[in-house]
Design an enzyme around this catalytic site. Structure first.
Site, short mmCIF file in Angstrom:
data_model
loop_
_atom_site.label_atom_id
_atom_site.label_comp_id
_atom_site.label_asym_id
_atom_site.label_seq_id
_atom_site.Cartn_x
_atom_site.Cartn_y
_atom_site.Cartn_z
N ASN A 109 0.79 -1.41 0.17
CA ASN A 109 0.07 -0.10 0.16
C ASN A 109 0.89 1.20 -0.02
O ASN A 109 1.90 1.06 0.53
CB ASN A 109 -0.75 -0.15 1.39
CG ASN A 109 -1.84 1.15 1.38
OD1 ASN A 109 -2.44 1.79 0.52
ND2 ASN A 109 -1.91 1.96 2.53
N HIS A 111 0.90 5.03 1.52
CA HIS A 111 0.04 6.02 2.18
C HIS A 111 0.78 7.27 2.38
O HIS A 111 1.84 7.47 2.32
CB HIS A 111 0.05 5.28 3.66
CG HIS A 111 -0.61 6.16 4.68
ND1 HIS A 111 -2.02 5.98 4.73
CD2 HIS A 111 -0.28 6.86 5.51
CE1 HIS A 111 -2.34 6.93 5.75
NE2 HIS A 111 -1.49 7.58 6.24
N SER A 138 4.84 6.96 2.19
CA SER A 138 5.37 5.55 2.72
C SER A 138 4.84 4.44 1.76
O SER A 138 3.52 4.19 1.61
CB SER A 138 5.17 5.22 4.33
OG SER A 138 5.36 6.32 4.90
N ASP A 147 -3.00 0.97 7.90
CA ASP A 147 -1.63 1.70 7.70
C ASP A 147 -0.54 1.18 8.50
O ASP A 147 0.17 2.04 9.07
CB ASP A 147 -2.10 3.10 7.71
CG ASP A 147 -2.99 3.54 6.67
OD1 ASP A 147 -3.09 3.01 5.72
OD2 ASP A 147 -3.85 4.57 7.12
C1 GAR Z 1 -2.76 9.08 -2.65
O1 GAR Z 1 -2.27 10.23 -2.10
C2 GAR Z 1 -2.63 7.78 -1.88
O2 GAR Z 1 -1.21 8.07 -1.14
C3 GAR Z 1 -3.66 7.81 -0.84
O3 GAR Z 1 -4.68 8.26 -1.71
C4 GAR Z 1 -4.08 8.86 -2.68
C5 GAR Z 1 -4.78 8.16 -4.10
O4 GAR Z 1 -4.41 9.22 -5.07
N1 GAR Z 1 -3.87 6.53 -0.29
C6 GAR Z 1 -4.43 6.85 1.11
O5 GAR Z 1 -4.80 7.74 1.74
C7 GAR Z 1 -4.36 5.33 1.60
N2 GAR Z 1 -4.52 5.19 3.07
P1 GAR Z 1 -4.38 8.30 -6.81
O6 GAR Z 1 -5.85 7.79 -6.80
O7 GAR Z 1 -4.43 9.55 -7.72
O8 GAR Z 1 -3.47 7.40 -6.66
#
Ligand code: GAR
Length: 198
Positions: A109, A111, A138, A147
Site C-alpha cells: 500500500n 500511504h 510510505s 496503515d
Molecule cells: C494517494 O495520495 C494515496 O497515497 C492515498 O490516496 C491517494 C490516491 O491518489 N492513499 C491513502 O490515503 C490510503 N490510506 P491516486 O488515486 O491519484 O493514486
C-alpha cells in the site's frame, strides 16, 4: 526482464499512482507487469487510465455487499487473472482479515504520510497542525491493522511555511509517483530472486 511478477492494482478514484506504476515500464524494465486493475467504484477515473494502458479492468460497487463477501469477489477476480502481488493505489476501503491472510504478505500500500505517523485520513492537514518539519509518503506491506505493517520505502518532503493541505498533498504526490514504482519493482525483484534461489 523476461520473468515478471503478475500484479493486480486496486483503486477507488483518480488513479494517479496507478498511472505512475503502469508508466514505469517506459523508463525501466520492471520486475512486474500489471495484469488487472480492480475497483470498488465503477466510475473511478483510474479505470479509464487502465484502459488507456490496455490493462484489463474489473469494477463493482461495494454498496450493499458485506465486506467479506465483496472482498471474496475481488479475491476471485485477482486469482482468475493469475495475480501474485497486489498493489493498493488509493484503494479507500478496509480489507477484511480473511482477504489479507489469503495473500500472505503479498499486498503493498502507499500511504501519504511518514508512517508510523498520521495513519488514516487527512494526513496532510494533520501534519500541518502537528507543526511537522517534514511530511512524505510510505510504501508498506499490508497487515490487518490500518496503515500498519513493515515500511519498505519512504520519501520526505519539507513542509513550507505557506503550505496548505492541498499544496503539501501536491508535492507529496509527486514523490509518491516516484516512490511506488521503484518500491514495487524492488519488492518483485526480491520475490523473483528468492524464487530462483529456492
Ligand atoms: C494517494 O495520495 C494515496 O497515497 C492515498 O490516496 C491517494 C490516491 O491518489 N492513499 C491513502 O490515503 C490510503 N490510506 P491516486 O488515486 O491519484 O493514486
Amino acid at each position: 526482464m523476461a520473468d515478471k511478477v503478475r500484479v493486480g492494482v486496486l483503486i477507488s478514484g483518480r488513479g494517479s499512482n496507478l498511472e505512475a506504476l503502469a508508466d514505469y515500464k517506459r523508463k525501466a524494465d520492471p520486475a512486474y507487469e500489471i495484469v488487472v486493475v480492480a475497483s470498488n467504484v465503477p466510475e473511478a477515473r483510474g479505470l479509464v487510465l487502465a484502459k488507456r494502458f490496455d490493462i484489463p479492468t474489473w469494477a463493482q460497487s461495494h454498496k450493499g455487499v458485506k465486506r467479506a463477501e465483496f472482498d471474496a469477489l475481488v479475491d476471485a477476480e485477482l486469482r482468475r487473472s493469475g495475480v501474485e502481488v497486489i498493489a493498493l493505489a488509493g484503494y479507500m476501503r478496509l480489507l477484511s482479515p480473511e482477504f489479507i491472510h489469503g495473500w500472505n504478505h503479498r499486498i503493498l500500500n502507499i500511504h501519504p504520510s511518514l508512517l508510523p505517523d498520521y495513519k488514516g485520513l487527512d494526513t496532510h492537514q494533520r501534519a500541518l497542525m502537528g507543526g511537522e518539519e517534514y511530511a512524505g509518503c510510505s510504501v508498506h506491506v499490508v497487515t490487518e491493522e490500518l496503515d500498519d505493517g513493515p515500511v519498505i520505502a519512504q520519501a520526505r518532503v519539507r513542509v513550507q511555511a505557506r503550505d496548505t493541505a492541498e499544496t503539501l498533498a501536491q508535492r507529496v504526490l509527486v514523490e509518491e509517483h516516484k516512490l511506488y514504482p521503484a518500491a514495487l519493482d524492488a519488492f518483485c525483484r526480491k520475490l523473483l530472486a528468492d524464487r530462483a534461489a529456492s
